[in-house]
Motif scaffolding. Structure first.
Motif, PDB file in Angstrom:
ATOM      1  N   UNK A 125       2.245  -0.085   1.036  1.00 40.51           N
ATOM      2  CA  UNK A 125       1.064   0.497   1.695  1.00 40.51           C
ATOM      3  C   UNK A 125       1.424   1.848   2.316  1.00 40.51           C
ATOM      4  N   UNK A 126       2.591   1.918   2.966  1.00 35.69           N
ATOM      5  CA  UNK A 126       3.030   3.177   3.588  1.00 35.69           C
ATOM      6  C   UNK A 126       3.105   4.290   2.551  1.00 35.69           C
ATOM      7  N   UNK A 127       3.740   4.006   1.422  1.00 35.42           N
ATOM      8  CA  UNK A 127       3.905   5.048   0.413  1.00 35.42           C
ATOM      9  C   UNK A 127       2.590   5.393  -0.287  1.00 35.42           C
ATOM     10  N   UNK A 128       1.669   4.473  -0.307  1.00 33.52           N
ATOM     11  CA  UNK A 128       0.357   4.801  -0.875  1.00 33.52           C
ATOM     12  C   UNK A 128      -0.333   5.856  -0.012  1.00 33.52           C
ATOM     13  N   UNK A 129      -0.202   5.726   1.295  1.00 33.29           N
ATOM     14  CA  UNK A 129      -0.885   6.660   2.188  1.00 33.29           C
ATOM     15  C   UNK A 129      -0.155   8.001   2.319  1.00 33.29           C
ATOM     16  N   UNK A 130       1.174   8.016   2.171  1.00 36.91           N
ATOM     17  CA  UNK A 130       1.878   9.297   2.290  1.00 36.91           C
ATOM     18  C   UNK A 130       1.966  10.035   0.953  1.00 36.91           C
ATOM     19  N   UNK A 131       1.619   9.357  -0.132  1.00 37.42           N
ATOM     20  CA  UNK A 131       1.692  10.002  -1.449  1.00 37.42           C
ATOM     21  C   UNK A 131       0.567  11.010  -1.625  1.00 37.42           C
ATOM     22  N   UNK A 132       0.893  12.230  -2.038  1.00 32.78           N
ATOM     23  CA  UNK A 132      -0.151  13.240  -2.262  1.00 32.78           C
ATOM     24  C   UNK A 132      -0.931  12.945  -3.532  1.00 32.78           C
ATOM     25  N   UNK A 133      -2.158  13.348  -3.561  1.00 26.60           N
ATOM     26  CA  UNK A 133      -2.993  13.159  -4.744  1.00 26.60           C
ATOM     27  C   UNK A 133      -3.000  14.444  -5.570  1.00 26.60           C
ATOM     28  N   UNK A 134      -2.674  14.318  -6.827  1.00 30.69           N
ATOM     29  CA  UNK A 134      -2.641  15.485  -7.712  1.00 30.69           C
ATOM     30  C   UNK A 134      -4.057  15.890  -8.103  1.00 30.69           C
ATOM     31  N   UNK A 135      -4.297  17.195  -8.080  1.00 32.22           N
ATOM     32  CA  UNK A 135      -5.627  17.706  -8.447  1.00 32.22           C
ATOM     33  C   UNK A 135      -5.581  18.598  -9.682  1.00 32.22           C
ATOM     34  N   UNK A 136      -4.378  18.792 -10.238  1.00 26.67           N
ATOM     35  CA  UNK A 136      -4.263  19.625 -11.432  1.00 26.67           C
ATOM     36  C   UNK A 136      -3.233  19.012 -12.382  1.00 26.67           C
ATOM     37  N   UNK A 137      -3.287  19.432 -13.633  1.00 30.84           N
ATOM     38  CA  UNK A 137      -2.351  18.928 -14.628  1.00 30.84           C
ATOM     39  C   UNK A 137      -0.917  19.310 -14.283  1.00 30.84           C
TER      40      UNK A 137
END
Length: 466
Positions: free
Chosen positions: A16-28
């Motif tokens: 759960x911790x790593x899900x929240x600290x992981x950045x979301x990619x917006x480009x290829x």
């Protein structure tokens, strides 16, 4: 609250911790090339951390400890020497990029040996990527129950789901960012474990270092086999090679050289836990047995260090799988983040299947390492212009050698050494010699071969992402 409950809390909280600290990619470029939102490449520190923790698999830690238990110091040293793969792979990739101007491993193979070589190579590394899923999650399951028990399977399923969830957010970018955090966790936990465990044996440093027997039967056969495999092993692992094309060539070679030292030292130190188990007369899975012997103070940090290293390895395998299918084998016009995410889901599911067949985690290294010995002449001699058949002859000879090892069908006349890893060393010796011979034999029949290749002047457009 019992130990098992605490272990479940740690496992779920970690995911759960790593899900929240992981950045979301917006480009290829973020998702497949680990570039930041502003287009920046990973720096040397990030790249080094990612290489080290991405290769300090949970299975590697378990293997190092088990080899320390089985053979003493020489067992841990043998496994630690696999990390010289960083130095070999990093140097070759540096030259391929700085001199050859290649954009990826697939770009080199497509240019030098054609599409068929790319297909064969992709099949080989796909086998490696699937291995990384089950061989690491199996280690996690062993802390929640005996192999085949409900707790064993449930822990694997939960861990795989949680790791997949945070990796889906950002692909390669997520993997690089979280690797840095996981590397810090690993370093701190390893220090704590060694400080707590090693004095318990009431043994001097010399007793640890001189434990075991420096004989072929005592682990030296594995050490020699490793020194053969490091010249081919790195090139079949996208977790290692993908990171060779993320940053500038100079940053890359510095990171690979640094990672060689750090990885070697970390694995060697962890094998001391297995040597501790040897001095205590323990048997079985070294890390698990030591945890049970010394209680919750060791069991929980050991469990967390396994989760940390396994998560780093699995998220790297998933992100590399997505890049392999969508970028390396796909077309620029059809590349998309959603395709990459679907590939991750498929690999996570299919890569979990072997756990139901009792696969051996050490075989994931030794057997696959033998199957790819045919890659050594291909990459070590990358500047030579060779006919396409050279690639096929060398690679398939290595695969055949690996199959012999896996099935135990090697003729006795071809097993030259005794001991547990005598067959492994024998096959790698004559197999490598055969691969190199068959790689160069076509030079006798093809007049245009043997010269330096015509280095590509332009970019590999199909590999460039918008």
């Amino acid at each position: 609250m019992n130990v098992q409950t605490l272990q479940w809390i740690i496992l779920i909280a970690f995911g759960v911790l790593f899900f929240f600290i992981s950045p979301k990619a917006t480009s290829l470029k973020q998702f497949f090339q680990a570039k930041s939102a502003k287009g920046k490449e990973p720096n040397a520190l990030m790249l080094t951390a990612s290489l080290v923790i991405g290769w300090i698999f949970a299975k590697s830690i378990a293997n190092a400890a088990n080899l320390g238990l089985a053979f003493g110091f020489v067992g841990g040293l043998a496994y630690a020497c696999y990390y010289f793969s960083f130095l070999v792979g990093g140097f070759v990739i540096y030259k391929m990029r700085s001199v050859g101007k290649f954009e990826s491993i697939h770009h080199f193979l497509r240019t030098s040996y054609g599409k068929t070589a790319v297909t064969v190579f992709s099949i080989v590394i796909s086998f490696r990527l699937f291995n990384e899923v089950w061989s690491n999650t199996t280690v996690i399951g062993s802390y929640f129950g005996a192999q085949g028990s409900p707790g064993f399977y449930l822990a694997i399923i939960v861990f795989t789901f949680l790791t997949l969830a945070y990796t889906l957010k950002g692909g390669m970018y997520t993997s690089i960012i979280t690797d840095s955090v996981q590397m810090v966790f690993f370093g701190v936990l390893l220090f704590i474990l060694l400080i707590f465990i090693l004095p318990k044996a009431n043994a001097s440093p010399g007793e640890y270092i001189f434990s075991g027997s420096w004989t072929m039967e005592g682990g030296m056969s594995l050490l020699f086999a490793v020194f053969i495999q490091i010249f081919s092993y790195p090139f079949h692992d996208p977790v290692l090679t993908d990171r060779g094309f993320m940053s500038s060539p100079k940053t890359t070679i510095r990171s690979y050289a640094t990672a060689t030292v750090i990885g070697f030292v970390c694995i060697l130190l962890f094998s001391f836990i297995g040597i501790f188990a040897r001095l205590q007369g323990l048997q079985g899975q070294a890390a698990v047995e030591v945890s049970e012997l010394l209680g919750i103070a060791v069991m929980l940090p050991m469990n967390l260090i396994m989760i940390t290293s396994a998560a780093a390895s699995v998220d790297s395998a998933l992100s590399s799988s997505a890049k392999l299918v969508v970028v390396d084998l796909g077309k620029k016009a059809t590349a998309s983040i959603s395709k990459g995410r679907w590939i991750m889901i498929v690999v996570a599911v299919v890569g979990t299947i072997p756990i139901f067949f009792g696969a051996d985690i050490l075989s994931a290294s030794t057997i696959s390492g033998t199957m790819v010995i045919g890659l050594a002449p291909v990459f070590l001699c990358w500047k030579k212009k060779m006919p396409a058949i050279s690639f096929q002859l060398s690679v398939w000879t290595g695969v055949a050698a690996g199959i012999l090892l896996a099935t135990g069908k090697t003729p006795k006349a071809l097993i030259w050494f005794d001991g547990k890893y005598g067959e492994l060393l024998s096959i790698n010796l004559w197999g490598s010699a055969l691969c190199f011979s068959l790689f160069f034999i076509p030079l006798l029949f093809v007049k245009t071969a043997g010269q330096n290749i015509a280095l590509p002047e332009g970019k590999a457009n199909e590999l460039q992402l918008a």
